[in-house]
Design a protein around this motif. Sequence first.
Motif, PDB file in Angstrom:
ATOM      1  N   ASN A 143       0.789  -1.238   0.000  1.00  0.00           N
ATOM      2  CA  ASN A 143       0.000   0.000   0.000  1.00  0.00           C
ATOM      3  C   ASN A 143       0.815   1.279   0.000  1.00  0.00           C
ATOM      4  OD1 ASN A 143      -3.062  -0.662   0.325  1.00  0.00           O
ATOM      5  ND2 ASN A 143      -1.993  -2.144   1.610  1.00  0.00           N
ATOM      6  N   VAL A 144       2.083   1.171   0.287  1.00  0.00           N
ATOM      7  CA  VAL A 144       2.914   2.372   0.391  1.00  0.00           C
ATOM      8  C   VAL A 144       4.054   2.290  -0.620  1.00  0.00           C
ATOM      9  CG1 VAL A 144       4.535   3.625   1.863  1.00  0.00           C
ATOM     10  CG2 VAL A 144       2.369   2.790   2.810  1.00  0.00           C
ATOM     11  N   GLN A 145       4.146   3.309  -1.471  1.00  0.00           N
ATOM     12  CA  GLN A 145       5.262   3.362  -2.405  1.00  0.00           C
ATOM     13  C   GLN A 145       6.063   4.663  -2.272  1.00  0.00           C
ATOM     14  OE1 GLN A 145       2.042   2.363  -3.818  1.00  0.00           O
ATOM     15  NE2 GLN A 145       2.711   0.272  -3.377  1.00  0.00           N
ATOM     16  N   SER A 146       5.423   5.668  -1.683  1.00  0.00           N
ATOM     17  CA  SER A 146       6.023   7.000  -1.705  1.00  0.00           C
ATOM     18  C   SER A 146       6.189   7.572  -0.300  1.00  0.00           C
ATOM     19  CB  SER A 146       5.115   7.934  -2.510  1.00  0.00           C
ATOM     20  OG  SER A 146       5.385   9.285  -2.196  1.00  0.00           O
ATOM     21  N   PHE A 436      14.873  -3.800   9.748  1.00  0.00           N
ATOM     22  CA  PHE A 436      15.049  -5.248   9.617  1.00  0.00           C
ATOM     23  C   PHE A 436      13.952  -5.882   8.764  1.00  0.00           C
ATOM     24  CE2 PHE A 436      14.075  -9.558  10.957  1.00  0.00           C
ATOM     25  CZ  PHE A 436      15.290 -10.185  10.796  1.00  0.00           C
ATOM     26  N   PHE A 437      12.696  -5.607   9.133  1.00  0.00           N
ATOM     27  CA  PHE A 437      11.591  -6.267   8.425  1.00  0.00           C
ATOM     28  C   PHE A 437      11.397  -5.696   7.027  1.00  0.00           C
ATOM     29  CE2 PHE A 437      10.784  -7.145  12.856  1.00  0.00           C
ATOM     30  CZ  PHE A 437      10.514  -8.503  12.821  1.00  0.00           C
ATOM     31  N   SER A 438      11.506  -4.376   6.905  1.00  0.00           N
ATOM     32  CA  SER A 438      11.264  -3.786   5.591  1.00  0.00           C
ATOM     33  C   SER A 438      12.344  -4.213   4.598  1.00  0.00           C
ATOM     34  CB  SER A 438      11.190  -2.261   5.702  1.00  0.00           C
ATOM     35  OG  SER A 438      12.266  -1.749   6.448  1.00  0.00           O
ATOM     36  N   GLU A 439      13.561  -4.414   5.059  1.00  0.00           N
ATOM     37  CA  GLU A 439      14.611  -4.877   4.155  1.00  0.00           C
ATOM     38  C   GLU A 439      14.384  -6.315   3.729  1.00  0.00           C
ATOM     39  OE1 GLU A 439      18.679  -4.110   5.265  1.00  0.00           O
ATOM     40  OE2 GLU A 439      18.154  -2.128   6.034  1.00  0.00           O
ATOM     41  N   VAL A 440      14.110  -7.181   4.714  1.00  0.00           N
ATOM     42  CA  VAL A 440      13.927  -8.601   4.388  1.00  0.00           C
ATOM     43  C   VAL A 440      12.719  -8.798   3.484  1.00  0.00           C
ATOM     44  CG1 VAL A 440      13.427 -10.881   5.321  1.00  0.00           C
ATOM     45  CG2 VAL A 440      15.040  -9.400   6.504  1.00  0.00           C
ATOM     46  N   LEU A 441      11.645  -8.054   3.744  1.00  0.00           N
ATOM     47  CA  LEU A 441      10.405  -8.266   3.005  1.00  0.00           C
ATOM     48  C   LEU A 441      10.250  -7.269   1.848  1.00  0.00           C
ATOM     49  CD1 LEU A 441       8.136  -8.984   6.105  1.00  0.00           C
ATOM     50  CD2 LEU A 441       9.029 -10.647   4.470  1.00  0.00           C
ATOM     51  N   GLY A 442      11.210  -6.391   1.686  1.00  0.00           N
ATOM     52  CA  GLY A 442      11.201  -5.498   0.544  1.00  0.00           C
ATOM     53  C   GLY A 442      10.150  -4.407   0.612  1.00  0.00           C
ATOM     54  N   ALA A 443       9.919  -3.859   1.811  1.00  0.00           N
ATOM     55  CA  ALA A 443       8.962  -2.751   1.933  1.00  0.00           C
ATOM     56  C   ALA A 443       9.725  -1.441   1.771  1.00  0.00           C
ATOM     57  CB  ALA A 443       8.249  -2.815   3.284  1.00  0.00           C
ATOM     58  N   ASP A 444       9.764  -0.940   0.544  1.00  0.00           N
ATOM     59  CA  ASP A 444      10.548   0.253   0.230  1.00  0.00           C
ATOM     60  C   ASP A 444       9.639   1.418  -0.139  1.00  0.00           C
ATOM     61  OD1 ASP A 444      12.953  -1.234   0.452  1.00  0.00           O
ATOM     62  OD2 ASP A 444      12.615  -2.025  -1.568  1.00  0.00           O
ATOM     63  N   PHE A 445      10.207   2.609  -0.147  1.00  0.00           N
ATOM     64  CA  PHE A 445       9.477   3.776  -0.638  1.00  0.00           C
ATOM     65  C   PHE A 445      10.453   4.649  -1.426  1.00  0.00           C
ATOM     66  CE2 PHE A 445      11.144   7.289   1.887  1.00  0.00           C
ATOM     67  CZ  PHE A 445      11.841   6.600   2.879  1.00  0.00           C
ATOM     68  N   LEU A 446       9.887   5.505  -2.247  1.00  0.00           N
ATOM     69  CA  LEU A 446      10.717   6.459  -2.985  1.00  0.00           C
ATOM     70  C   LEU A 446      10.685   7.796  -2.277  1.00  0.00           C
ATOM     71  CD1 LEU A 446       9.823   5.769  -6.723  1.00  0.00           C
ATOM     72  CD2 LEU A 446      11.736   4.883  -5.377  1.00  0.00           C
ATOM     73  N   ASP A 447      11.864   8.414  -2.083  1.00  0.00           N
ATOM     74  CA  ASP A 447      11.900   9.724  -1.455  1.00  0.00           C
ATOM     75  C   ASP A 447      11.690  10.812  -2.513  1.00  0.00           C
ATOM     76  OD1 ASP A 447      14.277  10.202  -2.789  1.00  0.00           O
ATOM     77  OD2 ASP A 447      15.552   9.815  -1.037  1.00  0.00           O
ATOM     78  N   ALA A 448      11.764  12.072  -2.096  1.00  0.00           N
ATOM     79  CA  ALA A 448      11.458  13.182  -2.993  1.00  0.00           C
ATOM     80  C   ALA A 448      12.405  13.244  -4.183  1.00  0.00           C
ATOM     81  CB  ALA A 448      11.508  14.509  -2.206  1.00  0.00           C
ATOM     82  N   GLU A 449      13.581  12.653  -4.025  1.00  0.00           N
ATOM     83  CA  GLU A 449      14.533  12.622  -5.129  1.00  0.00           C
ATOM     84  C   GLU A 449      14.396  11.387  -5.992  1.00  0.00           C
ATOM     85  OE1 GLU A 449      15.934  13.725  -1.935  1.00  0.00           O
ATOM     86  OE2 GLU A 449      15.326  15.652  -2.780  1.00  0.00           O
TER      87      GLU A 449
END
Length: 595
Positions: A143-146, A436-449
């Motif tokens: 649900n979160v990309q940005s 830890f969890f976001s890295e292992v499970l690939g929960a990433d977001f894009l910053d303003a750049e």
Amino acid sequence: MDCPRLAGTIHFYQFARGPCPDMRFSRMVSKTLRSDPPDAETASHRLLLRAGLIHQVAAGVYSYLPLALRSLRKIENIIRKEMDAAGGQELMMPALQPEELWEQTGRREAFGDNMFSLEDRRGRPMVLAPTHEEVITNLVKANVQSYRDLPLILYQIQTKFRDEPRPRAGLVRVREFDMKDAYSFNADESSLDESYQAMAQAYRNIFRRCGLPVLMAEADSGAIGGKDSHEFLLATNTGEDTVITCPSCNYTANAEKAESTYPEVEAEPEQALEEVSTPGIKTIAGLAEFLDVPESKTLKAVFYMSDGEPVFVTIRGDLDVNEVKLKNALQSHDLRLAEDEEVKAAGLVAGSASAIGLTDIKRVADVSITSGSNFVVGANKPDTHFHGANYPRDFQADLITDIALAQPGQLCPRCGHVLDSTKGIEVGHIFKLGTFFSEVLGADFLDAEGQQHPIIMGCYGIGVGRLLAAAVEQNNDDNGIVFPAPIAPYQAHLVGLNIATEEVAEAADKLYQELQDAGIEVLYDDREDAAAGVKFNDADLLGLPVRLVVSPRNLKAGVVEIKGRADAEAGSVPLGGVEEAVRDRLAAASEWYLL
RNA sequence: CGGGGUGUAGCCCAGCGGUAGGGCGCCUGCUUUGGGAGCAGGAGGUCGGGAGUUCGAUUCUCCCCACCCCGACCA
């Protein structure tokens, strides 16, 4: 007997007033026990059983009867309001989860036997969730990309399962339990800190609104994760945790984490290393007495096994090893005291061991060894010690760090005042998880750049059932529970004496109705066959904040007796003034936490 | 997982190689009513489970199970 207000109207009450309608004692499912349950040793376990709030189903598994459920719902609702006010969004995640999910993060193995597991009909391995980081991280990932979607605080109040090695003390340590867990998702550290501070404040508000004074203590952050971790504890005599407190500067920390200072040992000129015979001396206390030196002039040797590797630990004789600090220092997954055979196999002489001459074993030492001089230490042969041992002249270590257990009587690391300690029950824990969890499970977001980063997480738990237990543990007397008003199952306990007489029945029924109409939650003891003593004792046992007595004697005087549960003496109010008097009592009882 | 303890009626407990008892609670009736009342009558039990010994086991022996306490454990 008949219950006119309930007959034929069950559904109406369920929908109109929630699952627990106001209650006549004669209709209540639970019975109070006349004697203490012999197996229950802690006050909360004993009283929750005896007052009929809980019923055991298996070790660490309980049914919650209507009285307990009302109390739990009140706690939950206080939590909801504060979580919502702090920007939290409530959701609910499943307790039943695929085991595979836990293997992705390596926590299937980390939880081990503490996790309940089962198979579905197709033979697919499933688990009952002890917590929800995996599921919520995946949910947020979808649900979160940005950075525009952040920060986010999500929470649920849900049943958790942990197959504890030893359930104990009623609701204090159970295997199935009601828990609020919240998770924060942030784009950077300062945002995480804001969420963390918001949750910390929400927690302080929650416990205050429950009427419970709480300790917020610095806590060990465990194997996974970040810098900050705090526990919220209720001070009780029977708590599982020890909290070190400073009465002067309010430094508060779990003993697992706490730091302390202790008076420096006076530095002396180094003496020569000298062997002394110490026949039969195996302990520090014995050694200190035999040689007539203070314990702080000796060094203690302790042997551990860290992930299968023997570790030799040295600490000043008057101090004890903090195994959590040691475990963290070693980055150990499994740390325990070595067994006798393992000590022998490592070539060590228990009772007369020291680091002198040791090189083929991992040596860890507490910082305390660097500040003293001319220590008495083991000579690595039976019944013999050295006098005049000095670091680093005579012995060294591979790792020197703070691994000492802070004790009351030592000094505060912040202000130097003498430390105190108290036992407590942990009712909440907040935690900066990091990535830890976001890295292992690939929960990433894009910053303003447009740069990709793992989301930074925090997690925040409150044990709802345990909070009820801790509240009772903290608030009781010889006669029973003394409920804090905000979490009492009912606000008032209306007792009718000689209720079979028409005037009393009429007056009590009328008062019951009036109080309910006024929005006061009443438990009405309408039993015709219970003696006055039984009713008074049950009222004390249940511990509702205000007790009202309608009786022939009171009616003749045109009054109703009123007594706060914590009050020594009862008072009386005119029949017409009961509602106001009850409100006054409740307000007085809650003065401090409504400030 | 180690140590200790307990399983007999809804609750608390006693008992014993000869097929089970008390108190509380419960049901019926009467009496009673300001801090766990009284009288009379009554219902309620695979004595945790299994195997063994015995003419006969709730009782003795062995195995298992459950629960409690201490410890280990408790991101």
